[in-house]
Structures are given as structure tokens and as C-alpha cells.
Design an enzyme around this catalytic site. Structure first.
Site, short mmCIF file in Angstrom:
data_model
loop_
_atom_site.label_atom_id
_atom_site.label_comp_id
_atom_site.label_asym_id
_atom_site.label_seq_id
_atom_site.Cartn_x
_atom_site.Cartn_y
_atom_site.Cartn_z
N ASP A 154 3.09 -1.13 -8.52
CA ASP A 154 2.36 -0.49 -9.62
C ASP A 154 2.20 1.01 -9.36
O ASP A 154 1.67 1.72 -10.19
CB ASP A 154 0.98 -1.12 -9.77
N ASP A 206 0.87 -1.17 0.00
CA ASP A 206 0.00 0.00 0.00
C ASP A 206 0.91 1.22 0.00
O ASP A 206 1.77 1.36 0.89
CB ASP A 206 -0.88 -0.02 1.25
#
Length: 162
Positions: A100, A64
Site C-alpha cells: 500500500d 514495513d
């Protein structure tokens, strides 16, 4: 994937989510992999799991990014975590970040350069730029496959902590 490719090395997966660990453990058992183990805990406690000079490599995959400024202390490549990793890394040990999140990639690169850590390799799109290490592109996580399906860039950084 790393444990399967490197049977002579030990790997320990750490996650707070039991389902992820269960899937990994099930795969390891089905494939008779004896060089892999799993620990269900928060990564905050990593220094309670390993002693000084015990870890040779850390892989952080798709964390995260903790984008809000007030969550910066929770970023797995932030100053707090880099210090924890430094305490348990063997001399010459490396940390790998695969994500990502361009935000996470840029934040990490900026912090590494600003603190004088050694960036060994950095790539903003490992599948569209040449030279990506084989283990970075041949081993794909569940989330990575989802991001690739929608043509999202996957970034990667390999570094040493000073």
C-alpha cells in the site's frame, strides 16, 4: 491463498510474528493443505533456510517500507535483500511486491531500473487499473482488506533479479 490455488506447488511463509504464522497454520490444517509450511524467523536469515537455485518465486506482501533513510538497509526490496534473493533463486525466478506504500513501490522501481533488473509488471493501483494478474487481485491479505476499506491504492511489481 496461493497454496490453496496451486496445490501442486509448495509454499513457505516466513515471518517474525508468531500470531500471523499461527493463523496461517491453523487455516492450512483446517483445510488439509499439505503444500504449505511456516517458519518463525527474521527474513534476514533467508539464506540459511534455502540453498542456491532452490526458490522459484518470492512474494513480499505489505512489508514495513522503512521510510527513514537510516533504515534503508532493512527494506525487503533493498540492495542487501535483492542480493540474498538472487543467491537462492532458480534461473528465471521471480519476486513479487504487493504494498500500500507508494514510497516502497517507487523506491523499488527506481532501484530495479537503476541496477538493470527486469521489471515484468508494475501497477500503481491494481484494483482501479485494468490488466492486473488474477492472483494479485483475487487473493487479499488481512492488511490489504483494511487498506481497501479506506480506498487506499494497492501497488504491485513483479520482477526478475539479474
Amino acid at each position: 491463498g496461493l497454496a490453496k490455488n496451486y496445490a501442486n506447488k509448495n509454499f513457505i511463509g516466513i515471518d517474525i510474528k508468531g500470531n500471523r504464522l499461527w493463523n496461517g497454520a491453523k487455516y492450512a490444517l483446517q483445510n488439509k493443505m499439505t503444500n504449505v509450511a511456516f517458519v518463525k524467523t527474521r527474513i534476514d536469515f533467508i539464506t540459511n533456510l534455502f540453498g542456491p537455485d532452490e526458490v522459484s518465486e518470492i512474494w513480499i506482501t505489505f512489508p514495513d517500507p522503512q521510510k527513514p533513510k537510516n533504515r534503508a538497509r532493512k527494506r525487503l526490496t533493498g540492495e542487501i535483500f535483492l542480493e540474498r534473493y538472487r543467491r537462492l533463486m532458480k534461473k528465471g525466478g521471480t519476486v513479487n511486491l504487493k504494498t500500500d506504500s507508494e514510497f516502497m513501490h517507487g523506491y523499488t522501481l527506481g532501484l530495479l531500473h537503476g541496477q538493470g533488473h527486469e521489471v515484468l509488471y508494475s501497477n500503481h493501483d491494481v484494483y482501479r487499473q485494468e490488466g492486473s494478474p488474477d492472483e494479485v487481485i483475487t487473493i487479499q491479505t488481512f492488511y490489504e482488506n483494511q487498506y481497501l476499506a479506506v480506498q487506499k491504492a494497492i501497488t504491485y511489481i513483479r520482477f526478475k533479479i539479474k
